[in-house]
Design a protein around this motif. Structure first.
Motif, short mmCIF file in Angstrom:
data_model
loop_
_atom_site.label_atom_id
_atom_site.label_comp_id
_atom_site.label_asym_id
_atom_site.label_seq_id
_atom_site.Cartn_x
_atom_site.Cartn_y
_atom_site.Cartn_z
N UNK A 442 -0.37 2.44 11.55
CA UNK A 442 -1.59 2.82 10.85
C UNK A 442 -2.60 1.69 11.09
N UNK A 445 -5.28 0.67 8.63
CA UNK A 445 -4.82 0.00 7.41
C UNK A 445 -4.47 -1.47 7.68
N UNK A 461 4.20 -4.52 6.46
CA UNK A 461 4.37 -3.85 7.75
C UNK A 461 5.37 -2.69 7.64
N UNK A 463 5.26 -0.57 5.56
CA UNK A 463 4.46 0.60 5.16
C UNK A 463 3.31 0.89 6.12
N UNK A 464 3.07 0.03 7.11
CA UNK A 464 1.89 0.19 7.98
C UNK A 464 2.27 0.43 9.44
N UNK A 465 3.53 0.20 9.77
CA UNK A 465 3.99 0.30 11.15
C UNK A 465 4.73 1.63 11.34
N UNK A 466 4.45 2.29 12.46
CA UNK A 466 5.10 3.57 12.74
C UNK A 466 6.19 3.45 13.81
N UNK B 21 6.48 5.18 -0.45
CA UNK B 21 5.06 4.87 -0.25
C UNK B 21 4.44 5.57 0.94
N UNK B 23 0.57 4.43 1.66
CA UNK B 23 -0.68 3.91 1.11
C UNK B 23 -1.88 4.21 2.00
N UNK B 25 -6.42 2.92 2.27
CA UNK B 25 -7.29 1.76 2.08
C UNK B 25 -7.41 1.33 0.62
N UNK B 28 -4.72 -1.12 -0.67
CA UNK B 28 -4.35 -2.27 0.15
C UNK B 28 -4.03 -3.51 -0.70
N UNK B 44 8.74 3.96 3.58
CA UNK B 44 7.59 4.74 4.03
C UNK B 44 7.97 6.19 4.31
N UNK B 46 6.15 9.69 6.02
CA UNK B 46 5.01 9.95 6.92
C UNK B 46 4.06 11.01 6.40
N UNK B 423 12.38 11.08 10.22
CA UNK B 423 11.96 9.76 10.70
C UNK B 423 12.36 8.67 9.69
N UNK B 427 14.76 5.50 10.30
CA UNK B 427 14.30 4.13 10.07
C UNK B 427 15.22 3.41 9.09
#
Lengths: 513, 513
Positions: A442, A445, A461, A463-466, B21, B23, B25, B28, B44, B46, B423, B427
């Motif tokens: 993401x 973000x 990360x 929560x922000x990395x795919x 989660x 999230x 902006x 943040x 996370x 998706x 996914x 993970x």
């Protein structure tokens, strides 16, 4: 005739001939009515946010409302995010939602929910049908509401017994009120400001972004030495050769403020004075100077083209040739960059293409490099609810009659919200080329996180990395019947784009960026 | 300390250590606080319906609430359907939703929506934080609300400035009110009815479906010659060897009415008197006889196990051995049938397995054939909002500490609603075996259509058929990092199931039915 049949007849009489659907048990009588009465094209989406996003894209290109068919309560809830985007695009949709039978609702069965409560925040008009005899009349009003300028979401909730009971009466189409004519006082004020003041910005939104409106705004600006800009997020902009090389208010707050700091007068044409997508600590919420005066030439529900025509006449502004965007660029080569991808797109897109842009962080440079492309339409995510691009592309292809190439510039994180759209593209054999901008994070973000003041650590990360695992878009697309290929360079991407445009079928390019 | 940091500290003090989660902006600063303060496991999803469904599964197995972290407005909307299911399961969730800064909201930026209005129908408790100083206290109340029996969704909306402003104060955990003790009058009434009346049914729901409660209900029924049944859709039933061979109220309306037609007295243990999932023309909405008397032994918020204990004492009911379910079945062979698949499952599932059942039409025969399986838990879709099973399985695996095999019996149409769950399973390396029941249609709706009185024609089938193109579940799973294989016979399915149970990783079986 039952209520459901009267509903289908009424929709057809009112010019609604396309229904995006994902029905459930409480909608079975409506499905049966669609089966019995010819004339409605029904398009299945595998989740409701696909359904509502398709209806949005359909309106943007066809300028007429489709019906949706959603399952009660949670079915509607699944489609709310793209209804939110459609509301911000001011798209007209006849949003039909089934519900528990009127007498069953008080028993609070498992699937009973607050259908009306969920519908209200995205709808300009909401009605729950209460009697099969009135369903036809209710539907005619719903279509009228959906078509009332600038377009709105009209939600008609259909309890199962109002669908299955006899006594339905089809209603004739109701007249659509024309868009309100411009206010002569507003026209005179805008003309006076343009002539007498310095640093005036004409800000275009909605209908003000069609080619005709751009030409008129350009005449007004040229005659008075002022400037023209588009809003940040737009439902549909007519672009490319022969149109204005219009830029948008930037998304990042500092850039937006910088780009508007010179403005002393703001003239709004079916637009809203720019505010931030989000607030940030210590930064202003409004992106135009506090001292700027705001003038409204035309409101959303007014005919912005007529307003600009009146403005040009009031100014006596002469015809003004559109500026030449220069030669059509050549396709770019090498590692993917936003500018390079945009040039490749400008070089290769067929005339009349439709770009559905949910490129998020990667796409901010696309606009500038595509002015010299052939004439095309550019559709954006208007409400910020991610997962808009793929359904929008799908619906736009149908709304344009299946004859125009749709190019979906699609961020990977957002794509995962509504990837089921690919299946509908395969089933309906739609000419959609999806370019997945695959950065496996993401990215927007991560940038926002850094604005907070640090680099993300492992928890952030997570929560922000795919990545971990990487998404394999070739397999995902193939699993839904869409042919796909991977590109790591712009020349590969260009070759695949050109090849896909020659086929009357969907295709997906995973562009590794 | 800012508001977000006080929120994280308060959650940890209150025993909330897992956060599902997705999230955006406006969240943040909360993400940054999670990054800085150790102790919270962040998972996370998706898309938000994955996030909320995981939180539901987590509660069902761990009996403590997780936090969610959802993006403002449309992010919440994307997760409403599984919040609806969680509400019907009476699961406790601390549902944290970011929002526009308090002072930014009136400007109606693109992403601004009616967050509170959307949250209210699924929440037992809703509060919008208005001050960083109060966020800690607000969060402590939210956790208390989520844990209040039987469990509920507590939605805390966190405007961005209440997260980033300084002055946050962590709050201590608040006491959780114990479940209300049973009403002695209700206990006496139930005992009298059981002793003195004929044709009495004890209907178990919620906490009344744990093994301990089943044993007590069985004692009461055995002592008085009466019968016991479970509700149709249950959050969690303890099943298998050593538990009661409990059947459920059937889903199809005619079967439900038939199965309850003998009932003269209904005793409810944390259950609701049975009503139809939907109404049907000319059929009753209530599925028990109109003349039956309804008695409430314990309400949802009461301690059903204590109530059954008191009932058994009031009756002086002796210990009663649980009926023997017979020998553990052998795996079935040949073409897949519901009964055969259930026998294969009973034969091969490891002790302590968790079955997440969103099998819809194919799964109605599963229950009967799995009584002789080893002890296991069975989780159902409780609110009828499809797309529950895969996230539920994912969250249940985490809620059970990653040590128990989860078997997700999953209809294909429903699976497409929330396939992104795979996914997260990959993970987090979760021990989840998904069995896709691949009939390539919305079979339940085809049945419902036929109930309307005809076979579906081409238009109806365009909305009920999932073929054209066929979904390829091996590619879909592989695209998200989950190993997968196809089975067309029960012996293949059994082999793959056994093999997957030996690995500490997710696996998907596409069972072609």
């Amino acid at each position: 005739m039952n209520g459901a049949e009267s509903l289908v007849h009424t929709l057809l009489k009112s010019g609604v001939d396309t229904c995006f659907a994902n029905p459930g048990t409480s909608e079975m009588h409506f499905v049966a009515a669609l089966d019995r009465i010819p004339g409605m094209r029904c398009v299945l989406g595998l989740q409701e946010n696909i359904v509502t996003g398709m209806a949005d894209g359909y309106w943007r290109m066809s300028e007429k409302p489709a019906a949706t068919l959603l399952h009660c309560g949670p079915g509607l809830a699944n489609g709310l995010a793209n209804l939110h985007n459609a509301r911000r695009a001011r798209s007209g949709i006849v949003n039909i939602v089934g519900d528990q039978a009127t007498y069953h609702r008080p028993l609070d069965a498992q699937l009973t929910a607050d259908t009306e409560g969920w519908a209200r925040p995205v709808s300009g008009w909401v009605r729950t049908a209460m009697d099969a005899k009135r369903v036809g009349a209710d539907a005619a009003v719903a279509v009228q509401a959906a078509r009332t300028a600038p377009g709105q979401i009209a939600t008609l909730i259909l309890p199962a017994d109002t669908a299955w009971n006899e006594g339905g009466e089809p209603a004739e189409a109701l007249p659509v009120p024309p868009a309100t004519t411009p206010d002569p006082h507003a026209v005179k004020t805008a003309a006076r400001v343009l002539r007498e003041k310095k640093n005036v910005l004409i800000l275009l939104g909605g209908i003000g972004l069609r080619g005709e409106a751009q030409a008129l705004a350009w005449r007004a600006a040229q005659a008075t030495g002022q400037r023209v800009l588009a809003e940040m997020s737009n439902a549909r902009v007519e672009r490319g050769r022969g149109r204005l090389q219009l830029e948008r208010v930037p998304y990042p707050v500092d850039m937006a403020i910088e780009s508007l700091k010179w403005v002393e007068h703001l003239i709004l044409v079916n637009a809203k004075a720019p505010v931030g997508f989000f607030a940030y600590p210590g930064k202003p919420s409004r992106h135009y100077p506090e001292t700027a005066e705001v003038h409204v030439l035309s409101r959303y529900e007014e005919d912005g083209i007529a307003a600009l025509q009146a403005l040009v006449e009031e100014l006596g502004a002469p015809e003004a040739a559109m500026p030449d965007p220069g030669p059509r660029p050549d396709p770019a080569r090498g590692a993917p960059t936003p500018e390079g991808l945009a040039r490749t797109l400008a070089a290769l897109m067929p005339e009349g293409s439709i770009v559905a842009d949910e490129s998020v962080s990667f796409g901010r440079g696309f606009y500038k490099e595509t002015h010299a492309a052939p004439p095309h339409d550019w559709l954006q995510i208007t409400g910020g609810a991610i997962g808009c691009g793929m359904p929008l592309a799908t619906g736009a292809a149908i709304g344009a009659g299946g004859q125009r190439r749709v190019i979906n510039l699609q961020a990977d994180g957002s794509a995962m919200y509504t990837l089921q759209s690919l299946w509908t593209q395969a089933r309906e054999k739609l000419p959609v080329t999806t370019i997945i901008l695959s950065n496996r994070k993401y990215q927007i973000l991560i940038g926002e996180y850094q604005n907070v003041g640090a680099n993300p650590g492992p928890t952030a990360m997570s929560m922000l990395d795919l990545g971990n695992p990487d998404l394999d878009w070739l397999r995902l697309a193939g699993g839904m019947g869409v042919e796909a290929a991977r590109a790591t360079t712009l020349e590969q991407c260009g070759d695949l784009l050109a090849q896909s445009c020659a086929q009357n079928a969907p295709f997906l390019i995973e562009l590794v960026i």
